[in-house]
Design a protein around this motif. Sequence first.
Motif, PDB file in Angstrom:
ATOM      1  N   ALA A 111      20.733 -24.757  37.927  1.00 18.45           N
ATOM      2  CA  ALA A 111      19.695 -25.097  36.961  1.00 18.45           C
ATOM      3  C   ALA A 111      19.140 -23.799  36.381  1.00 18.45           C
ATOM      4  O   ALA A 111      18.913 -23.679  35.182  1.00 18.45           O
ATOM      5  N   SER A 171      11.521 -26.055  34.350  1.00 19.24           N
ATOM      6  CA  SER A 171      11.091 -27.104  33.421  1.00 19.24           C
ATOM      7  C   SER A 171      11.887 -26.982  32.121  1.00 19.24           C
ATOM      8  O   SER A 171      12.235 -27.989  31.505  1.00 19.24           O
ATOM      9  N   ARG A 221      15.132 -28.689  32.705  1.00 19.72           N
ATOM     10  CA  ARG A 221      15.032 -30.151  32.647  1.00 19.72           C
ATOM     11  C   ARG A 221      15.032 -30.634  31.198  1.00 19.72           C
ATOM     12  O   ARG A 221      15.711 -31.585  30.838  1.00 19.72           O
ATOM     13  N   GLU A 246      17.858 -32.910  29.399  1.00 27.33           N
ATOM     14  CA  GLU A 246      17.442 -34.180  28.823  1.00 27.33           C
ATOM     15  C   GLU A 246      17.840 -34.260  27.339  1.00 27.33           C
ATOM     16  O   GLU A 246      18.377 -35.259  26.865  1.00 27.33           O
TER      17      GLU A 246
END
Length: 455
Positions: free
Chosen positions: A47, A118, A121, A125
Amino acid sequence: MPLVYVVDDDPVTCEAITAVLEPAGHELRTFTRPAEVLEAATTAPPAVTITDFAMPGMNGLELVDALRRVSPDTTFLVVSGQATVEDAVELMKHGVVDVMVKPPRARALRRALALALSQHRLAAENRRLREALRAHRSLSGVIGASPAFEKVLRLVEKVAPTDTTVLLTGETGTGKEVIADAIHELSRRADRPLVKVHCAAIPATLLEAQLFGHVRGAFTGAVKDRHGFFEEAGGGTLFLDEIGEISQELQTKLLRVLQTGEVQRLGESQPRHVDVRVIAATNRDLEQEVREGRFREDLFYRLHVIPIEIPPLRSRGDDVLLLARHFFDRERERQGRDDLRGLSADAVAVLRAWDWPGNVRELENVLQRAVTLAEGPEITATDLPDRLRAGTTTGTGAIEITADMTLRDAERVLILATLERCGGNRKEAAARLGISQATLYRKLAQYGAGETDAP
Ligand SMILES: Nc1ncnc2c1ncn2[C@@H]1O[C@H](COP(=O)(O)OP(=O)(O)OP(=O)(O)O)[C@@H](O)[C@H]1O
Ligand SMILES: [Mg+2]
């Protein structure tokens, strides 16, 4: 639990970072050799990657670029003892979330990691939504189901997600631009610009400045700094139409851009990094242009990585009817002809028999015209241009020239008949007549036919 990579050639730094982050419950993997990172990322993409800047073999910036190709959603933090302010600016330009000095403070590190997570993410998305959207609109608007065309579509789906250069070839009107649009739409660049450049339409001297940009005063008329099409297409796709027409000099410069991924604005010495996918198109036989010394061989091979040849309409079987139906529906809607039901059997027979020298564009024009002319309730053979009905597939294209004609009249008859024969396509007609498009335009203007495009 999102995976975090820590990369530093110095194991002590890796341990120090681990000591801060592990107690916070993050799943970490440490690497002291950047080359191993790429391999690991293909199976377990991180990530976030926290990386050193100056490392043997690959610096932090190169690692960021390389890793992003493998794992597009990874976000980055750079921890460096040596990065200069310029390095930091460059890193941020490449999307690095934060650049910290060594040794990083524990709190700052944890906070930066939270931000990077974040952002990851969000990126993931976004990509998921884009992909859903893309699957939904995949290749809508591109019509064709013949085996020859299916092959093209499969190839499009395969190359679209990659960043490789694509060379589209095919006769005029076969749909090269449509395919270029589709490749962009299906690529991860879909929400970035698709910039189209018609290389033949722009004078050679201007084209260079338009592609690469220029600084103020680079040449007469350059009143301010301007970015070029390459920079405008940043993150997206550049479509170079009619690539076969560019000058030798420009071929050399284009090759350099493709090799280095950098453009230099005219009058500027510092090159700029550009992230652009190039799609080129031509209806010339580029291989022959290479053999005859008009097109650089090395550039040809650069462009030719993935060649896609779009077959002419006459070898696409019932695609003619699918496309005719598509254009009929569209024109009926546009022209408000609710009274029209469809095409009569004799019209279909005529469309099938014609060999479509102007390909899909010619068919589109024919349907446009037919919907306008049709008395209803069907489009019949008489609503189609004479040339389609007169000609069999191999129509001789004979014209009548008599001994009492002036040379000028005879020329006129030949030119207009050729234009008709080419479905109104001037480029094709000029090629068949062996004259330049400019000459053709001039002659048509003399005949007062300057404004008649396709039928
Ligand atoms: N498969 C297709 N489905 C729907 N429309 C198509 C298709 N192929 C071509 N067209 C339409 O036909 C016309 C010509 O297509 P396009 O401009 O892409 O051809 P081209 O190969 O770029 O021609 P040229 O070499 O003359 O530039 C366009 O109006 C396009 O929308
Ligand atoms: Mg085109």
